[in-house]
Design a protein around this motif. Sequence first.
Motif, PDB file in Angstrom:
ATOM      1  N   ASP A   1      48.324  -2.324  43.378  1.00  0.00           N
ATOM      2  CA  ASP A   1      47.775  -1.980  44.691  1.00  0.00           C
ATOM      3  C   ASP A   1      46.957  -0.692  44.520  1.00  0.00           C
ATOM      4  O   ASP A   1      47.382   0.403  44.902  1.00  0.00           O
TER       5      ASP A   1
ATOM      6  N   GLY B   1      51.926   5.727  42.638  1.00  0.00           N
ATOM      7  CA  GLY B   1      52.339   6.360  43.886  1.00  0.00           C
ATOM      8  C   GLY B   1      51.709   7.733  44.055  1.00  0.00           C
ATOM      9  O   GLY B   1      51.148   8.057  45.115  1.00  0.00           O
TER      10      GLY B   1
ATOM     11  N   SER C   1      51.250   1.122  37.188  1.00  0.00           N
ATOM     12  CA  SER C   1      51.412   0.406  38.458  1.00  0.00           C
ATOM     13  C   SER C   1      52.008  -0.973  38.224  1.00  0.00           C
ATOM     14  O   SER C   1      51.505  -1.732  37.395  1.00  0.00           O
TER      15      SER C   1
ATOM     16  N   HIS D   1      48.946   8.814  46.782  1.00  0.00           N
ATOM     17  CA  HIS D   1      49.370   9.799  47.778  1.00  0.00           C
ATOM     18  C   HIS D   1      48.570  11.098  47.663  1.00  0.00           C
ATOM     19  O   HIS D   1      48.163  11.679  48.681  1.00  0.00           O
TER      20      HIS D   1
ATOM     21  N   VAL E   1      60.367  18.599  45.390  1.00  0.00           N
ATOM     22  CA  VAL E   1      59.171  18.147  44.674  1.00  0.00           C
ATOM     23  C   VAL E   1      57.911  18.301  45.520  1.00  0.00           C
ATOM     24  O   VAL E   1      56.793  18.258  44.994  1.00  0.00           O
TER      25      VAL E   1
ATOM     26  N   ALA F   1      62.001   6.797  35.356  1.00  0.00           N
ATOM     27  CA  ALA F   1      61.957   5.645  34.444  1.00  0.00           C
ATOM     28  C   ALA F   1      61.736   6.099  32.998  1.00  0.00           C
ATOM     29  O   ALA F   1      62.329   5.536  32.065  1.00  0.00           O
TER      30      ALA F   1
ATOM     31  N   GLY G   1      55.163  17.209  52.179  1.00  0.00           N
ATOM     32  CA  GLY G   1      54.748  15.929  51.592  1.00  0.00           C
ATOM     33  C   GLY G   1      53.855  16.009  50.369  1.00  0.00           C
ATOM     34  O   GLY G   1      53.561  14.982  49.759  1.00  0.00           O
TER      35      GLY G   1
ATOM     36  N   SER H   1      52.422  -3.065  41.003  1.00  0.00           N
ATOM     37  CA  SER H   1      51.825  -3.913  42.047  1.00  0.00           C
ATOM     38  C   SER H   1      50.316  -4.089  41.882  1.00  0.00           C
ATOM     39  O   SER H   1      49.740  -5.017  42.437  1.00  0.00           O
TER      40      SER H   1
HETATM   41  N1  LIG Z   1      55.795  18.570  42.438  1.00  0.00           N
HETATM   42  C1  LIG Z   1      55.108  17.889  41.545  1.00  0.00           C
HETATM   43  O1  LIG Z   1      54.811  18.406  40.470  1.00  0.00           O
HETATM   44  C2  LIG Z   1      54.707  16.462  41.835  1.00  0.00           C
HETATM   45  C3  LIG Z   1      54.092  15.714  40.826  1.00  0.00           C
HETATM   46  C4  LIG Z   1      53.755  14.393  41.105  1.00  0.00           C
HETATM   47  C5  LIG Z   1      54.023  13.843  42.334  1.00  0.00           C
HETATM   48  N2  LIG Z   1      54.607  14.598  43.289  1.00  0.00           N
HETATM   49  C6  LIG Z   1      54.907  14.006  44.601  1.00  0.00           C
HETATM   50  O2  LIG Z   1      55.674  12.843  44.441  1.00  0.00           O
HETATM   51  C7  LIG Z   1      55.414  11.965  45.522  1.00  0.00           C
HETATM   52  C8  LIG Z   1      55.120  10.554  44.987  1.00  0.00           C
HETATM   53  O3  LIG Z   1      56.317  10.012  44.572  1.00  0.00           O
HETATM   54  P1  LIG Z   1      56.618   8.445  44.476  1.00  0.00           P
HETATM   55  O4  LIG Z   1      57.952   8.208  45.053  1.00  0.00           O
HETATM   56  O5  LIG Z   1      55.460   7.659  44.988  1.00  0.00           O
HETATM   57  O6  LIG Z   1      56.775   8.225  42.905  1.00  0.00           O
HETATM   58  P2  LIG Z   1      55.678   7.997  41.793  1.00  0.00           P
HETATM   59  O7  LIG Z   1      56.419   7.917  40.499  1.00  0.00           O
HETATM   60  O8  LIG Z   1      54.565   8.951  41.926  1.00  0.00           O
HETATM   61  O9  LIG Z   1      55.040   6.558  42.150  1.00  0.00           O
HETATM   62  C9  LIG Z   1      55.793   5.405  42.277  1.00  0.00           C
HETATM   63  C10 LIG Z   1      54.867   4.228  42.087  1.00  0.00           C
HETATM   64  O10 LIG Z   1      54.211   4.353  40.815  1.00  0.00           O
HETATM   65  C11 LIG Z   1      54.316   3.143  40.088  1.00  0.00           C
HETATM   66  N3  LIG Z   1      55.376   3.315  39.093  1.00  0.00           N
HETATM   67  C12 LIG Z   1      56.118   4.412  38.845  1.00  0.00           C
HETATM   68  N4  LIG Z   1      56.957   4.166  37.830  1.00  0.00           N
HETATM   69  C13 LIG Z   1      56.759   2.895  37.465  1.00  0.00           C
HETATM   70  C14 LIG Z   1      57.340   2.059  36.468  1.00  0.00           C
HETATM   71  N5  LIG Z   1      58.302   2.485  35.655  1.00  0.00           N
HETATM   72  N6  LIG Z   1      56.906   0.805  36.392  1.00  0.00           N
HETATM   73  C15 LIG Z   1      55.932   0.358  37.211  1.00  0.00           C
HETATM   74  N7  LIG Z   1      55.333   1.091  38.159  1.00  0.00           N
HETATM   75  C16 LIG Z   1      55.758   2.361  38.275  1.00  0.00           C
HETATM   76  C17 LIG Z   1      54.680   2.105  41.137  1.00  0.00           C
HETATM   77  O11 LIG Z   1      53.431   1.766  41.721  1.00  0.00           O
HETATM   78  P3  LIG Z   1      53.078   0.389  42.387  1.00  0.00           P
HETATM   79  O12 LIG Z   1      53.623   0.523  43.789  1.00  0.00           O
HETATM   80  O13 LIG Z   1      51.595   0.323  42.330  1.00  0.00           O
HETATM   81  O14 LIG Z   1      53.764  -0.687  41.621  1.00  0.00           O
HETATM   82  C18 LIG Z   1      55.572   2.896  42.074  1.00  0.00           C
HETATM   83  O15 LIG Z   1      55.644   2.326  43.356  1.00  0.00           O
HETATM   84  C19 LIG Z   1      54.250  12.512  46.303  1.00  0.00           C
HETATM   85  O16 LIG Z   1      54.736  13.145  47.466  1.00  0.00           O
HETATM   86  C20 LIG Z   1      53.678  13.551  45.360  1.00  0.00           C
HETATM   87  O17 LIG Z   1      53.079  14.591  46.064  1.00  0.00           O
HETATM   88  C21 LIG Z   1      54.955  15.889  43.069  1.00  0.00           C
END
Ligand SMILES: NC(=O)c1ccc[n+]([C@@H]2O[C@H](COP(=O)([O-])OP(=O)(O)OC[C@H]3O[C@@H](n4cnc5c(N)ncnc54)[C@H](OP(=O)(O)O)[C@@H]3O)[C@@H](O)[C@H]2O)c1
Length: 248
Positions: free
Chosen positions: A120, A81, A116, A85, A48, A191, A52, A118
């Motif tokens: 945050d 997230g 979100s 990020h 993905v 999710a 990073g 949190s």
């Molecule tokens: N290749 C691609 O196309 C692509 C696309 C997008 C992202 N990415 C990469 O993915 C990484 C980020 O991944 P990640 O592990 O942080 O996952 P994420 O799904 O981007 O973010 C997770 C955070 O989002 C919130 N969240 C997500 N699902 C939730 C739900 N069902 N209910 C409540 N809150 C929810 C929460 O935030 P809170 O902590 O605020 O509660 C959780 O901690 C980065 O490295 C980014 O570069 C890649």
Amino acid sequence: MTVGIPISRLWPDPAAEPLDDAALTALYRRADHPHLRVNFVASVDGAVTVDGYSAGLSGEPDKRVFGLLRMLCDALVVAAGTLRHEGYQAVRLSPRRRAWRREHGLAEYPTLVVVSGSLDLDPGQAAFADAPVRPVVLTHARATAPPGLVDVADVVPVGDDRVDLAAGLAELRRRGLGQVLCEGGPQLFGALTGTDLVDEVCLTVAPLLAGPGPGRITAGAAAAVRHLSLRHVLATTDGVLMLRYARA
Ligand SMILES: NC(=O)c1ccc[n+]([C@@H]2O[C@H](COP(=O)([O-])OP(=O)(O)OC[C@H]3O[C@@H](n4cnc5c(N)ncnc54)[C@H](OP(=O)(O)O)[C@@H]3O)[C@@H](O)[C@H]2O)c1
């Protein structure tokens, strides 16, 4: 727009000539019913990120379709997230794409929606502070907004102690935002899959091996297998595949 690397259709109806923006718009057209489309880019070995970030996987053709999908949606959903990020900026569209939206009776910009638990979140982040349309934050009733967030976004609790994604989508539809594009990230995609809310997946496959280390485009608790049917395969002259799948 200036078209760089040509994109052509491999399936169905293979055609060697490059697809212009009008042809791409038709291939990714809006649904005539509420619809959730998820868009990701991954390496051939399923990573993905590279170093990073998703930027190491994306090139000009992927960015072109990425922008086109933004033009076509009512709401642009991103997990907190990924927003944090990747340092999301305010949603911007070219004048030509804004004109297309006006001509099709859409708001000039899609609404950014952040998920979100949190809260945050930094109200000063450009995605909020410079947003052309007031963003929506989907959260739950127990979360407390940081100072300033309610000044720059509608903070909407959906669920008592966790974000109820189905209720969140219903809220977006109530606001007239029926065509939803989700740009990730992996936890949110996991999710959405678990709650069977995904109608379509657009996946760009970048022609590289990232090796072990990076995660997949999905993460979180195990979910039931969902079946998809292939809608099209596009390819670029530099070996990128663009796949569109939808509910079987
Ligand atoms: N290749 C691609 O196309 C692509 C696309 C997008 C992202 N990415 C990469 O993915 C990484 C980020 O991944 P990640 O592990 O942080 O996952 P994420 O799904 O981007 O973010 C997770 C955070 O989002 C919130 N969240 C997500 N699902 C939730 C739900 N069902 N209910 C409540 N809150 C929810 C929460 O935030 P809170 O902590 O605020 O509660 C959780 O901690 C980065 O490295 C980014 O570069 C890649």
